[in-house]
Scaffold this motif. Structure first.
Motif, PDB file in Angstrom:
ATOM      1  N   GLU A 420       0.834  -1.192   0.000  1.00 10.25           N
ATOM      2  CA  GLU A 420       0.000   0.000   0.000  1.00 10.25           C
ATOM      3  C   GLU A 420       0.879   1.257   0.000  1.00 10.25           C
ATOM      4  OE1 GLU A 420       0.231  -1.707   4.198  1.00 10.25           O
ATOM      5  OE2 GLU A 420      -0.153  -2.451   2.163  1.00 10.25           O
ATOM      6  N   SER A 501     -10.335   2.716  -1.897  1.00 12.08           N
ATOM      7  CA  SER A 501      -9.310   2.926  -0.865  1.00 12.08           C
ATOM      8  C   SER A 501      -8.029   3.556  -1.412  1.00 12.08           C
ATOM      9  CB  SER A 501      -8.962   1.589  -0.206  1.00 12.08           C
ATOM     10  OG  SER A 501      -8.417   0.688  -1.155  1.00 12.08           O
ATOM     11  N   ASP A 503      -5.808   2.211  -3.306  1.00 11.45           N
ATOM     12  CA  ASP A 503      -4.739   1.253  -3.004  1.00 11.45           C
ATOM     13  C   ASP A 503      -4.641   0.181  -4.087  1.00 11.45           C
ATOM     14  OD1 ASP A 503      -2.820  -0.330  -1.886  1.00 11.45           O
ATOM     15  OD2 ASP A 503      -4.127  -1.195  -0.335  1.00 11.45           O
TER      16      ASP A 503
END
Length: 564
Positions: A420, A501, A503
């Motif tokens: 991430e 997200s 990500d």
């Protein structure tokens, strides 16, 4: 565009809502005006159920009853007819577990094959107009390792947003104005003059750009213009040098990024903002009472909008600051070009700038919550367990160009997205070039090649895949087959979650997960040598796995070789 996981979760929620309503009507549960939200999820151990819900625990307080008793009442009133489930069980304190029919797994395989290259795309984003700005490297020199990670991250995030149904624009902000361009001009000028007068006769600016690229540009300029600018006014000479070198540098940035498989929709030049846009933004802040004058400079009341201290917008010499240009640039994104959401990928060292820029959007009359900043941690290059800082070829700090000269682009894009954004990355140069199952991108690509190899061998024996009926596909009921199909079904939702997200590491991890499950399935479940209907069903599953692996690699702009 199907999303099997989201659709099935919705089916569970609807079944539970209907059962709860029937239980209340039948008097099995008391009426309540404050029914809470509940969760539907996939259990970690799917032997306990394919989907599960905590609805009974969520309803314990409003019903003033034990969760287990509530779960029993709900299950007594569940109607699974026409649903993808064949039974439910109550577990633990009151979890309700749902078990899928074999037909669900068959339908997933059929959906993947039906949608093909489009499987994974959804309408989740509803066409929301989103801009992703990333890399935006200073055009005065080569790109560094942070740009290499930011490029892979930003490009793959933009792709995930696109596949999730957003209207995405990729943008590079060219810093072609301000102090760095002044410094660029002074550095070029010094190197140009040194060519004729010698390095000892012309001092180099202490804070100038010392890279070899500056020498190269000055030499090219001299080759083209000779000593024409030797005795020209300094300002004219610097302007000529910048006008020559800056476009060359920008074209080099574009070429290097295209080698890295990044193509931008927009290259926005900061210099465009100096033709009225900055003045307009400052005027809007002033009209809203957000500026004041002090010591001959114009200041922005940043502390009233989330900043730690007030900021100068226009210096005492009349020149606007970088922050003023940044406000004008983001005002242009929202108010002029109409982006509904703006995402900037920045290095973690810019964290202090986040709150003040979001606050400035509120101060100028926009919505700062629509500006999202993805902060990216730094990269540490490793080889043989030791940090590497210098290129063996140049003896200088490793640039993006050095990296993609040494490492396959596939490996760079995959490995930079393996964690991430807010995690530091140790990029192993040895692993990146290794052609073995230890290299994650090789491991995933090998799964794709393995399927292609199987199909080729069968074709040589006169066997071609054919479409299978739901009944035939329902025979894919070993635990290995079910695990793989569940993973394939997750793909559209993984893209949505990656987009939501910010990500894209979710997608590289997902690709490794699918490859792992395919390798496991292929080892345990024979394709060749089985009865024709089962062989064809398993061939269909292989084709579905190949489709998903190809789609996720294609999204990440990574190749999917047919032989390795």
């Amino acid at each position: 565009m199907t999303n099997p996981i989201a659709e099935t979760k919705q089916s569970v929620a609807q079944l539970l809502d209907a059962a709860l309503e029937r239980a209340v009507e039948a008097g099995a549960l008391p009426a309540s005006n404050e029914l809470p939200d509940f969760v539907v999820e996939i259990p970690a151990d799917t032997s306990h159920g394919d989907f599960a819900s905590n609805i009974a625990m969520a309803c314990a307080r409003p019903f003033k009853s034990a969760p287990r008793k509530i779960a029993e009442a709900i299950c007594q009133h569940l109607d699974l007819s026409g649903s993808p489930f064949d039974r439910t069980e109550i577990a633990g304190p009151g979890f309700i577990n749902f078990f899928l029919k074999d037909a669900w797994f068959a339908d997933v395989v059929a959906a993947v094959l039906r949608e093909g290259d489009s499987f994974g795309r959804t309408g989740f984003g509803r066409g929301e107009k989103v801009q992703v700005e990333f890399v935006s490297a200073n055009p005065t020199g080569p790109m560094h390792m942070g740009n290499a990670r930011g490029g892979a991250l930003g490009d793959c995030l933009a792709a995930a947003l696109d596949w999730a149904g957003y209207d995405v624009t990729r943008e590079f902000y060219v810093n072609d104005a301000g102090n760095q361009i002044e410094k660029f001009g002074l550095s070029l000028e010094a190197r140009y003059l040194q060519l004729y007068r010698g390095e000892e006769a012309v001092p180099f600016p202490e804070d100038g750009y010392h890279g070899d690229d500056i020498r190269e540009r000055a030499k090219e300029f001299a080759d083209q213009n000779g000593d024409k600018y030797l005795d020209a006014p300094a300002e004219e000479r610097r302007r000529a040098l910048v006008d020559y070198a800056l476009p060359k540098n920008i074209e080099k940035l574009k070429a290097d990024l295209e080698r890295y498989r990044i193509v931008y929709d927009v290259w926005f030049h900061e210099s465009e903002l100096h033709h009225g846009a900055i003045d307009e933004a400052i005027q809007k802040l002033t009209e809203r009472g957000m500026t004041y004058e002090k010591e001959g400079a114009l200041w922005y009341r940043a502390t009233e909008n989330g900043g730690e201290k007030d900021e100068v917008l226009v210096r005492a010499n009349g020149f606007p600051t970088y922050f003023a240009a940044d406000i004008a640039y983001h005002y242009n994104k929202f108010a002029v070009r109409g982006f509904q959401r703006v995402i900037n990928v920045w290095g973690a060292d810019h964290h202090g700038h986040v709150a003040r820029l979001k606050g400035a959007m509120d101060a100028i009359g926009l919505d700062g919550s629509k500006l999202d900043i993805v902060l990216m941690q730094f990269v540490r290059l490793m080889q043989d367990g030791q940090p590497v800082k210098m290129s063996k070829r140049t003896g200088k700090a490793i640039s993006l160009t050095d990296l993609i000269d040494e490492v396959p682009v596939d490996a760079a894009r995959f490995l930079f997205n393996l964690r991430e954004p807010n995690s530091m990355v140790d990029f192993d140069l040895g692993l990146a070039v290794e052609q073995s199952m230890q290299n994650p991108v090789y491991y995933v690509q090998y799964a794709h090649a393995r399927i292609c190899s199987l199909l080729k061998k069968l074709a040589e024996e006169g066997v071609s895949p054919r479409a299978c009926s739901q009944k035939e596909l329902s025979a894919l009921n070993t635990s290995e087959e079910a695990e793989l199909i569940r993973a394939l079904a997750r793909f559209p939702q993984e893209i949505v979650d990656a987009a939501r997200s910010y990500d894209p590491a979710r997608l590289t991890k997902y690709a490794v997960d699918v490859a792992t499950l395919f390798h496991k399935y292929y080892t345990v479940c024979r394709v060749k040598g089985e009865a024709e209907p089962l062989m064809q069903a398993r061939l269909n599953l292989c084709l579905a796995a190949r489709t998903v692996i190809r789609n996720v690699l294609n999204l990440l702009k990574i190749t999917f070789p047919e032989s390795m």
